[in-house]
Design a protein around this motif. Structure first.
Motif, short mmCIF file in Angstrom:
data_model
loop_
_atom_site.label_atom_id
_atom_site.label_comp_id
_atom_site.label_asym_id
_atom_site.label_seq_id
_atom_site.Cartn_x
_atom_site.Cartn_y
_atom_site.Cartn_z
N THR A 1 -8.68 6.23 -11.45
CA THR A 1 -8.97 4.71 -11.60
C THR A 1 -7.77 3.61 -10.95
O THR A 1 -8.12 2.74 -10.56
CB THR A 1 -8.40 4.64 -13.17
OG1 THR A 1 -9.26 5.67 -13.76
CG2 THR A 1 -8.69 3.45 -13.90
N PHE A 2 -6.64 4.47 -10.60
CA PHE A 2 -5.55 3.63 -9.90
C PHE A 2 -6.09 2.93 -8.69
O PHE A 2 -5.88 2.01 -8.13
CB PHE A 2 -4.33 4.55 -9.77
CG PHE A 2 -3.32 3.85 -9.20
CD1 PHE A 2 -2.57 2.72 -9.76
CD2 PHE A 2 -2.91 4.21 -7.55
CE1 PHE A 2 -1.72 2.29 -8.84
CE2 PHE A 2 -2.00 3.78 -7.00
CZ PHE A 2 -1.26 2.46 -7.58
N ILE A 3 -6.95 4.03 -7.88
CA ILE A 3 -7.44 3.89 -6.56
C ILE A 3 -8.48 2.77 -6.79
O ILE A 3 -8.47 1.65 -6.01
CB ILE A 3 -8.13 5.13 -5.88
CG1 ILE A 3 -6.97 5.89 -5.64
CG2 ILE A 3 -9.10 4.63 -4.61
CD1 ILE A 3 -7.35 7.52 -4.99
N VAL A 4 -9.49 2.78 -7.72
CA VAL A 4 -10.32 1.63 -8.04
C VAL A 4 -9.73 0.29 -8.26
O VAL A 4 -10.05 -0.75 -7.48
CB VAL A 4 -11.38 2.18 -9.30
CG1 VAL A 4 -12.07 0.69 -9.66
CG2 VAL A 4 -12.12 3.18 -9.07
N VAL A 5 -8.60 0.39 -9.00
CA VAL A 5 -8.02 -0.82 -9.19
C VAL A 5 -7.36 -1.41 -7.72
O VAL A 5 -7.39 -2.52 -7.30
CB VAL A 5 -6.69 -0.71 -10.15
CG1 VAL A 5 -5.84 -1.90 -10.08
CG2 VAL A 5 -7.03 -0.35 -11.62
N GLU A 6 -6.70 -0.34 -6.95
CA GLU A 6 -6.17 -0.73 -5.69
C GLU A 6 -7.33 -1.33 -4.69
O GLU A 6 -6.85 -2.32 -4.15
CB GLU A 6 -5.72 0.48 -5.15
CG GLU A 6 -4.39 0.42 -4.40
CD GLU A 6 -4.35 1.79 -3.70
OE1 GLU A 6 -3.83 2.06 -2.44
OE2 GLU A 6 -4.28 2.87 -4.26
N VAL A 7 -8.33 -0.96 -4.57
CA VAL A 7 -9.53 -1.29 -4.03
C VAL A 7 -9.79 -3.06 -4.42
O VAL A 7 -9.52 -3.65 -3.30
CB VAL A 7 -10.80 -0.65 -4.22
CG1 VAL A 7 -11.75 -1.39 -3.10
CG2 VAL A 7 -10.53 0.70 -3.34
N SER A 8 -9.95 -3.26 -5.58
CA SER A 8 -9.95 -4.59 -6.12
C SER A 8 -9.10 -5.50 -5.78
O SER A 8 -9.16 -6.73 -5.29
CB SER A 8 -10.13 -4.36 -7.54
OG SER A 8 -10.45 -5.48 -8.06
N LEU A 9 -7.31 -5.01 -5.83
CA LEU A 9 -6.51 -5.58 -5.48
C LEU A 9 -6.54 -5.99 -3.87
O LEU A 9 -6.23 -7.32 -3.42
CB LEU A 9 -5.22 -5.13 -5.81
CG LEU A 9 -3.97 -5.41 -5.89
CD1 LEU A 9 -4.14 -6.70 -7.35
CD2 LEU A 9 -3.06 -4.55 -6.36
N VAL A 10 -6.76 -4.84 -3.22
CA VAL A 10 -6.69 -4.98 -1.69
C VAL A 10 -7.74 -6.21 -1.27
O VAL A 10 -7.42 -7.13 -0.57
CB VAL A 10 -6.96 -3.81 -0.92
CG1 VAL A 10 -7.09 -4.17 0.48
CG2 VAL A 10 -5.82 -3.02 -1.17
N ALA A 11 -8.84 -6.06 -1.91
CA ALA A 11 -9.94 -7.12 -1.41
C ALA A 11 -9.25 -8.58 -1.74
O ALA A 11 -9.37 -9.32 -0.81
CB ALA A 11 -11.37 -7.04 -2.20
N GLU B 1 0.82 -1.21 -0.09
CA GLU B 1 -0.09 -0.10 0.08
C GLU B 1 1.01 1.15 -0.03
O GLU B 1 0.46 2.18 -0.54
CB GLU B 1 -0.92 0.11 1.33
CG GLU B 1 -2.08 -1.05 1.02
CD GLU B 1 -3.15 -0.42 -0.16
OE1 GLU B 1 -3.36 0.66 -0.06
OE2 GLU B 1 -3.03 -1.12 -1.01
#
Lengths: 160, 102, 493
Positions: free
Chosen positions: B66-76, B37
């Protein structure tokens, strides 16, 4: 400029703390604090939407997910981190900061760049008219995340 | 305004390096992901700072969102993996995952 | 309507879980396979007409309002789309029987299709950031698919894969940000044009180094390969086939060559670096494969080695070298897909992946043994199979361009490859039948059908290699050999 510098230093400090702190909960919270700083920095760089996203989603949602995970995995035994980290990390980090500062100072105005014209329009215009394919990608990545979580938490009929 | 670019580059590089160092030195799975993170923060600062310094803030802003949206999906996904690993091995230690090496 | 390559799998993936509530097996099987079959037919039949008059650029409109979905289809992307559709369809057919005992089939197919959509999106993207974004779409889906069995090994391999893959995308984004700062743009054509004007050797060199680390990790080239031998064997067999056959090539090799050759332009220094990395991967991974006892692990190391051939071929930078590299990429996708699928058949029948425990399985599973032999000989480069021709082209190109040392290394590695594949054949399929496997039966219908499909393709392309090269490989190689002009000239919107 001074405020911006202070905010950036705060961001780096809290991020380093998040890595260094022993307690998981504390380190998740200092990560959230770092996100808060980053969000404010974004606001000050005239990027309000990115700031809102950073604060609500990263500082909010992702922190909640982290805390949830920490709570759910507490049953496991304590992980003994190596003691070496406590001095190796600061040592390397400070060395890198010095190198980083020297490199950036040396590079100052050296990287050639095209002069760019000022942008026109609003955030919405750019997102919808400039980068619509990103939205398709966002939908796809959200689908991937949802299906991944569903697959990893499915019940019952798994093979052994 | 080109100096601003080097200024953000400096801080972003510091964050990314801190994250990579954390990845190399830590052993707890959740800690490793916190290091990831930190790298992600460095990247979003880098993207937005670049846009700010080069008068491309609106494009940079869409990229960061967009990067933050990707990050959320990755973190989940990653946290779901961590919870599953913790259930099976009763531990969060990366060294106990060494079974696969060789 | 080339957006269908991205939209169709996504839409089908979106409705699959809903359908899965009604019918747990049959309808998801049908829908997923139908979607992939459609993409295959579309790519194979319509695609060539589409690009007959040069690359297709598409700007979509939404209710009459033009929106900025810009896609480009040229020879290179069409070749990749075809490979994705072929291996994807074979893996999907294989899944009908193989994924039966894992449960949650609708969810599995949904993830599978999202991964296909991510790869297709990456191949059609015209913009540096979209390359990252769709790479991440495919990657997130693949983490879950590697861990789909929820066993301990699967989860651990998936987590390791995730950590290294996130670092890879971080490197890629650093490079994207630097390029964005220099040129003020992300579009391939605009970036390529701006870089020509700027003439910024050193800064582009730094960006290339970060891209090389990022894509090298994604393609599992040798110093960056640590995750692959864990992740690929642990996944369910059809997923191993797609990961090894497609994902490392699309998100590693395709993205790397597209950016280095068409956007940055291949410099002699970069060419040397690519060739050395390729040769290193080729040799080291071949030696590592030799020592493996686990069938799928051996195949995984062999993937690293063969990707080395591809990068070596493309790195030469001459039209012939690029054509050889791309042809090998295509052949390896088919053959490695085939080998991983047959290893899945063996694993399901015997419950083990340990080569020492197997033996004489050819008597019990003749079709699986035969198709596996075809795949192994194809990768090892035995004439007249397809792998032989592509390796031959690479070696000729190496000699022609004045790199005899690399050519000798490529030939010797090929011998080594043949050696470890024969070792695998002898241990698994030939020799005395281990009594334990007396009751083993041939794999179910769809599993054998998928492997026979790929094996026939391997043989067919081997026999008809010259027409395959002229119709599919040459247009792709032309795009790359054209360098930056391919993008600047015809990709402007």
């Amino acid at each position: 400029m001074i405020v911006q510098t202070a905010l950036l230093i705060g961001l780096v400090l809290f991020s380093v703390l998040a890595i260094l702190l022993r307690d998981l909960l504390k380190s998740a919270i200092s990560l959230a604090a770092a996100s808060l700083f980053l969000g404010i920095i974004f606001f000050r760089m005239n990027a309000p939407y990115a700031g809102v996203f950073e604060i609500s989603v990263v500082a909010g949602l992702i922190t909640v997910l982290f805390i949830l995970t920490i709570a759910l995995t507490k049953a496991g035994d304590e992980v003994r981190e190596s003691r070496v980290v406590n001095w190796v990390f600061p040592l390397f980090f400070i060395a890198f900061i010095i190198i980083d500062a020297l490199v950036m100072k040396g590079l100052l105005r050296k990287i050639p760049a095209l002069a760019s014209g000022a942008e026109t329009g609003t955030f919405g215009d750019v997102l919808w008219k400039g980068r619509t394919f990103d939205l398709v990608g966002q939908i796809a990545v959200i689908l991937a995340g949802v299906f991944a979580v569903l697959a990893l938490f499915r019940k019952g009929d798994k093979h052994d | 305004m080109t100096n601003t670019w080097y200024f953000t580059l400096f801080f972003a590089a510091a964050l990314i390096f801190a994250g990579i160092l954390g990845l190399l030195l830590r052993r707890n799975l959740i800690k490793l992901f916190i290091a990831i993170e930190v790298i992600a923060k460095g990247i979003s600062l880098l993207l937005l700072g670049t846009g700010f310094a080069k008068d491309n803030i609106l494009v940079a802003q869409t990229l960061v969102v967009t990067f933050i949206v990707v990050e959320v999906s990755l973190v989940a996904t990653a946290l779901a993996l961590i919870i599953n690993i913790a259930r099976q091995t009763k531990s969060l230690d990366i060294r106990k995952l060494a079974r696969l090496k060789g | 309507m080339i957006i269908l390559f991205v939209a169709l799998p996504l839409v089908v993936a979106g409705i699959l879980p809903l359908v899965g509530k009604v019918s747990r097996r049959v309808v998801p099987d049908l829908l997923a396979n139908a979607a992939l079959l459609f993409l295959l037919v579309y790519a194979a039949i319509t695609g060539r007409h589409l690009i007959a008059g040069g690359p297709v650029l598409q700007q979509l409109s939404w209710f009459g309002e033009p929106v900025a979905i810009r896609l480009a289809l040229d020879g290179f992307s069409l070749l990749m789309l075809l490979a994705i559709a072929l291996v994807g369809l074979a893996a999907c057919l294989f899944s009908i029987d193989y994924m039966e005992h894992y449960g949650a089939k609708a969810n599995y197919y949904a993830l599978f299709l999202v991964m296909i959509a991510g790869m297709n999106g990456l191949v059609l993207a015209t913009d540096l950031f979209n390359v990252y974004l769709f790479m991440e779409v495919a990657a997130v889906a693949s983490y879950a698919l590697v861990a789909f069995g929820l066993g301990r090994d699967e989860l651990e391999a998936a987590f390791k894969y995730l950590l290294l893959s996130v670092v890879a995308t971080a490197f890629i984004l650093i490079s994207v940000a630097v390029i964005f700062g220099m040129t003020g743009s992300l579009d391939f054509a605009a970036v390529a044009k701006a870089l020509q004007e700027l003439n910024a050797g050193a800064a582009v060199g730094v960006a290339s180094a970060f891209f090389l680390m990022g894509f090298g990790l994604k393609a599992a080239l040798i110093p960056f390969h640590a995750w692959l031998p864990d992740a690929h064997p642990s996944a369910p067999a059809p997923i191993s086939a797609v990961l090894s056959g497609l994902l490392i090539k699309v998100s590693g090799v395709y993205a790397m060559t597209r950016i280095f050759l068409n956007v940055f332009g291949l410099t002699p220094a970069l060419s040397t670096v690519l060739m050395s990395l390729g040769a290193l991967s080729m040799v080291v991974a071949a030696f590592l494969a030799l020592g493996q006892k686990d069938m799928k692990r051996m195949l995984a190391y062999s993937s690293i080695s063969q990707v080395g051939y591809v990068v070596l071929g493309i790195g030469i930078g001459t039209p012939l070298g690029i054509a050889g590299g791309l042809f090998h990429l295509f052949n390896h996708a088919l053959a490695k897909g085939l080998l991983f699928l047959t290893s899945g058949s063996v694993q399901q029948a015997t419950g083990t992946r340990d080569l020492d425990e197997m033996g004489g399985l050819a008597k019990r599973m003749p079709i699986t043994a035969a198709t596996n032999l075809v795949g192994a000989l194809s990768i090892a480069g035995v004439p007249p199979l397809n792998g032989f021709w592509s390796k031959l082209i690479i070696i000729i190109a190496l000699v022609q361009s004045g790199h005899p040392v690399f050519a000798v290394i490529a030939v010797l590695t090929s011998v080594l490859t043949l050696w470890y594949y024969l070792l695998m054949q002898r241990k698994a399929f030939f020799g005395k039948l281990n009594e334990k496997w007396a009751a083993v039966k041939e794999a179910p219908f769809w599993m054998t059908a998928a492997t026979v499909f790929l094996a026939l393709l391997c043989v067919g392309i081997g026999i008809l290699f010259s027409s395959t090269v002229t119709t599919w490989i040459q247009p792709a190689a032309d795009v790359l050999a054209d360098g930056v002009h391919a993008v600047i000239g015809s990709w402007g919107f």
